[in-house]
Design a protein around this motif. Structure first.
Motif, short mmCIF file in Angstrom:
data_model
loop_
_atom_site.label_atom_id
_atom_site.label_comp_id
_atom_site.label_asym_id
_atom_site.label_seq_id
_atom_site.Cartn_x
_atom_site.Cartn_y
_atom_site.Cartn_z
N ASP A 1 1.02 -1.02 0.03
CA ASP A 1 0.00 0.01 -0.05
C ASP A 1 0.92 1.28 0.10
O ASP A 1 0.72 2.10 -0.89
CB ASP A 1 -0.81 -0.04 1.19
CG ASP A 1 -2.00 -1.11 1.23
OD1 ASP A 1 -1.49 -2.20 1.16
OD2 ASP A 1 -3.19 -0.84 1.38
N THR B 1 0.94 4.02 -3.13
CA THR B 1 0.72 5.12 -2.79
C THR B 1 1.99 6.27 -2.99
O THR B 1 1.50 7.40 -3.98
CB THR B 1 0.35 5.29 -1.30
OG1 THR B 1 -0.72 4.64 -0.90
CG2 THR B 1 0.03 6.91 -0.94
N MET C 1 1.93 6.72 -6.95
CA MET C 1 1.24 7.59 -7.50
C MET C 1 1.33 8.93 -7.42
O MET C 1 0.89 9.79 -8.26
CB MET C 1 -0.28 6.96 -6.94
CG MET C 1 -0.78 5.72 -7.43
SD MET C 1 -2.55 5.31 -6.82
CE MET C 1 -3.15 3.99 -7.86
N TRP D 1 -12.81 -1.57 -6.91
CA TRP D 1 -11.84 -0.76 -6.02
C TRP D 1 -11.00 0.12 -6.88
O TRP D 1 -10.47 -0.13 -8.22
CB TRP D 1 -10.58 -1.79 -5.56
CG TRP D 1 -10.93 -2.97 -4.51
CD1 TRP D 1 -11.88 -3.87 -4.83
CD2 TRP D 1 -10.25 -3.09 -3.56
NE1 TRP D 1 -11.93 -4.58 -3.72
CE2 TRP D 1 -11.30 -4.05 -2.84
CE3 TRP D 1 -9.38 -2.23 -2.65
CZ2 TRP D 1 -10.78 -4.28 -1.39
CZ3 TRP D 1 -9.30 -2.80 -1.40
CH2 TRP D 1 -9.61 -3.67 -0.84
N HIS E 1 -8.47 2.26 -6.61
CA HIS E 1 -7.01 2.27 -6.96
C HIS E 1 -6.63 1.18 -8.13
O HIS E 1 -5.87 1.23 -8.99
CB HIS E 1 -6.18 1.67 -5.81
CG HIS E 1 -6.20 0.46 -5.53
ND1 HIS E 1 -6.85 -0.41 -4.88
CD2 HIS E 1 -4.77 -0.44 -6.09
CE1 HIS E 1 -6.24 -1.87 -4.98
NE2 HIS E 1 -4.93 -1.89 -5.42
N ASP E 2 -7.49 -0.07 -8.10
CA ASP E 2 -7.35 -1.17 -9.01
C ASP E 2 -7.69 -0.46 -10.34
O ASP E 2 -6.84 -0.58 -11.45
CB ASP E 2 -8.24 -2.46 -8.64
CG ASP E 2 -8.16 -3.57 -9.62
OD1 ASP E 2 -7.13 -3.71 -10.20
OD2 ASP E 2 -9.37 -4.25 -9.66
N GLU F 1 -12.66 2.96 -0.55
CA GLU F 1 -11.91 1.84 -0.74
C GLU F 1 -12.30 0.82 -1.93
O GLU F 1 -11.58 0.55 -2.71
CB GLU F 1 -11.56 1.06 0.73
CG GLU F 1 -10.87 -0.08 0.57
CD GLU F 1 -10.72 -1.09 1.90
OE1 GLU F 1 -9.88 -1.79 2.13
OE2 GLU F 1 -11.60 -0.65 2.85
N TRP G 1 -4.00 4.68 -0.96
CA TRP G 1 -3.96 4.50 -2.30
C TRP G 1 -5.19 5.02 -2.98
O TRP G 1 -4.89 5.22 -4.31
CB TRP G 1 -3.75 3.14 -2.57
CG TRP G 1 -4.21 1.78 -2.44
CD1 TRP G 1 -5.80 1.93 -2.21
CD2 TRP G 1 -4.12 0.64 -2.44
NE1 TRP G 1 -6.28 0.61 -1.90
CE2 TRP G 1 -5.07 -0.09 -2.05
CE3 TRP G 1 -2.88 -0.14 -2.60
CZ2 TRP G 1 -5.09 -1.56 -1.87
CZ3 TRP G 1 -2.76 -1.46 -2.57
CH2 TRP G 1 -3.94 -2.32 -2.12
N ASP G 2 -6.26 5.06 -2.54
CA ASP G 2 -7.46 5.69 -3.19
C ASP G 2 -7.43 7.10 -3.04
O ASP G 2 -7.56 8.01 -4.02
CB ASP G 2 -8.71 5.26 -2.41
CG ASP G 2 -9.02 3.81 -2.78
OD1 ASP G 2 -8.99 3.31 -3.85
OD2 ASP G 2 -9.43 3.20 -1.91
N ALA H 1 -4.88 7.88 -5.66
CA ALA H 1 -5.47 7.63 -6.89
C ALA H 1 -6.03 8.96 -7.43
O ALA H 1 -6.00 9.21 -8.73
CB ALA H 1 -6.44 6.59 -6.95
N TYR I 1 -3.17 10.75 -8.94
CA TYR I 1 -2.54 9.92 -10.28
C TYR I 1 -3.53 10.35 -11.40
O TYR I 1 -3.21 10.65 -12.61
CB TYR I 1 -2.53 8.57 -9.81
CG TYR I 1 -1.99 7.50 -10.92
CD1 TYR I 1 -0.87 7.88 -11.44
CD2 TYR I 1 -2.65 6.62 -11.18
CE1 TYR I 1 -0.09 7.12 -12.03
CE2 TYR I 1 -2.16 5.71 -12.20
CZ TYR I 1 -0.70 5.74 -12.83
OH TYR I 1 -0.59 5.11 -13.74
#
Length: 593
Positions: free
Chosen positions: A236, A240, A243, A509, A511-512, A550, A575-576, A579, A582
């Protein structure tokens, strides 16, 4: 849930700003210090508004009415610092009569390990006091300063008068933190601020990214998410940092140094540690410190090591910091050596074989049931999961770059050859022409998991897809089975184990999906990439707090309605939040990392 955090200290509160049930409480060092915290306010006060201008404090407005007239007003400010919480209650008597105000605090100490608070391990009651000595001698204590007098606080307000009371709740521990964090203004000013429909989601994402930072001797490291993952996580933290890399260079350095400092050195099946391996997570709660669970330093991840190499290589591209490359040379050389050791059967792929002490699945889809065949059978390990091979391919190329910049041309060429061989194996063994996608994984019998899943998007992100199958693969990823309208489903809608409200078998998800967007832009598919960016921006805008959750349910998007929420999603999640930045960079044409 209302999350508030600063460094290693965080609160999980209900909408009234109290901790009363479930996961709510005051936390520090993977320990719930207080399981109950409730203000006893004058009768008749009703909550008018509650908001968090920043994730480290809460502002509330309360009032009591007599008919249509306001009679008593309260402004509450709750602020979290490392190791302490400040309460400030400001009352205003709105009437022409004197007012006696009494305020109390109802609190209950618990000192449960996070895994106990989460219900994963039996609790041991400590009597509900405010001082606790753990089995290893570590002391935790809750101290109220000033301590509320018997019966609470009393204020005598004259007509139209004002009065204020306040106190601190100190969460004291012999496990003290070290290191410094950038202030909010300093942190936010280093990043783009956004415009138009991006402005709100991007600002919230940057606030959350700053809030989730943990101070360490090696530099700032993002915690994964609140409430259960306020800890450094290899995968994670690395994703993160990747990104946000163009603007978050200090975070990248902190993550790289932190993980390098704790890189595996010995073979320890209990913690799944191996020489050269990058860890999965670090926990400092009592159960972890006393080795009742293996998470004090736990290494059960197969993808953190290649991601470490990818981040280091991309960091070099953007910053040109040769000093850090030389500093971490022993660690990245050990990480490259581990990639070959992780090929457990000599077939050229990275595999994992869980020891049974921790996670059964050691990729980002770490639910026990996330790896299944088309008939619904769970795959038997060791498993070679598809996106991990893409990460390894990219990691070998980054390793070649690291060697070349230090003049090791022979080593660089050998690593490029290894990357080419892995690229060939991915196409030969994982591409499924009948499904126009890549297998989710290979099981212990080398049987491919022939299901449609989101993992193939990570192969695009890693550059591990040949142009000859690009259009076929993208057609599958945007098919009705995988594309929900809000993002890509983790598992296709026609698969046996598909469940739109599962953790990893049909949910979406962000971030995916964001990594899929990065892959599409990498291959020059601008229309498709922008489609993904727009969907995820819409998802953030559909949320009251403008955060990317999430995960959300994998149901198809319905016009005018927000996505179906997943009930126990972390909020915020690192990571969201990353994102959003990003995606904004992709939208603005910055796609060079």
């Amino acid at each position: 849930m209302v999350p508030l955090k600063e460094d290693d200290t965080y609160l999980v509160l209900n909408q009234r700003g109290f901790a009363e049930e479930g996961a709510e409480g005051f936390y520090r060092h993977d320990t719930r210090f207080l399981s109950r915290y409730r203000l006893l306010l004058p009768r008749g006060l009703v909550l008018l508004e509650s908001r968090s201008p920043r994730p480290d404090h809460l502002v509330q407005d309360w009032a009591r009415f007599r008919g249509a007239e306001g009679e008593l007003y309260l402004r509450r400010l709750l602020r979290v610092h490392r190791g302490k919480v400040e309460e400030r209650l400001s009352f205003r008597n709105l009437s022409s009569e004197p007012e006696e105000v009494w305020v109390g605090v109802q609190a209950q100490g618990e000192f449960s390990d996070l895994f106990q608070a989460r219900g994963w391990h039996p609790k041991v009651e400590n009597g509900g006091g405010f001082l606790y000595r753990a089995a290893d001698g570590v002391e935790h204590q809750v101290v109220f300063v000033p301590e509320p007098p018997e019966g609470g606080f009393r204020l005598d307000l004259p007509p139209k008068g004002i009065g204020e009371v306040g106190w601190q709740v100190r969460l004291e521990s012999s496990l003290e933190a070290s290191g410094l964090l950038p202030g909010y203004r300093e942190f936010l000013n280093a990043f783009p601020q956004g415009e138009g429909s991006w402005e709100g989601p991007l600002r919230q994402a940057l606030l959350d990214l700053r809030a989730l930072l943990l101070s360490t001797p090696q530099g700032p490291v993002p915690a994964a998410g609140i409430p259960w993952f306020v800890a450094p996580f290899g995968r994670d933290s690395l994703i993160t940092a990747l990104m946000i890399l163009p603007w978050g260079k200090e975070v990248a350095r902190g993550v790289l140094r932190y993980l390098a400092q704790r890189q595996g050195k010995v073979f320890d099946p209990w913690r799944e540690e191996e020489p050269g391996k990058i860890l999965h997570e670090v926990r400092v709660g009592e159960l972890s410190r006393t080795h009742r669970v293996p998470f004090f330093r736990y290494y059960g991840t197969v993808d953190a090591t290649p991601l470490f190499l990818i981040l280091l290589g991309r960091y070099l591209d953007l910053v040109g910091d040769l000093a850090l490359i030389r500093e971490l040379r022993p660690q990245w050389e050990a990480a490259l050596a581990w990639l070959d050791q992780a090929d457990l059967d000599g077939d050229g792929f990275l595999e994992f074989q869980p020891s049974g002490t921790g996670l059964a699945v050691q990729t980002w889809k770490d639910s026990h049931d996330s790896m299944s065949h088309r008939d619904g059978r769970l795959a038997e390990p060791p498993l070679a999961v598809s996106e991990v091979q893409g990460y390894a391919y990219a990691a070998y190329l980054e390793g070649a770059k690291l060697n070349r910049v230090l003049g090791e041309e022979g080593k660089a060429r050998a690593l490029e050859k290894r990357a080419e061989e892995l690229f060939r194996l991915i196409q030969e063994r994982l591409w499924l022409p009948e499904l126009s996608t890549y297998a989710l994984a290979l099981d212990r019998h080398k049987e491919p998991l022939k299901v449609k899943a989101s993992n193939a998007g990570h192969l695009l992100w890693a550059g591990a897809v040949p142009r000859g199958v690009l259009r076929e693969l993208v057609g599958t990823l945007f098919s009705e089975e995988l594309w929900s309208g809000w993002g890509i489903r983790t598992l296709g809608a026609r698969e046996v184990r598909y469940n739109p409200l599962s953790y990893h078998n049909g949910s979406v998800w962000p971030h995916d999906t964001a990594l899929l967007a990065g892959g599409l832009f990498r291959y020059g598919l601008l229309e498709e990439g922008n489609k993904v960016v727009r969907a995820l921006l819409d998802l953030a805008l559909s949320q009251p707090d403008l955060r990317l959750p999430e995960l959300v349910g994998g149901f198809s998007r319905e016009e005018g309605l927000p996505p179906i929420p997943y009930p126990v999603a972390c909020r915020p999640q690192a990571w969201d939040a990353a994102a959003v930045l990003y995606l904004y960079a992709l939208h603005r044409g910055l796609r060079d990392w």
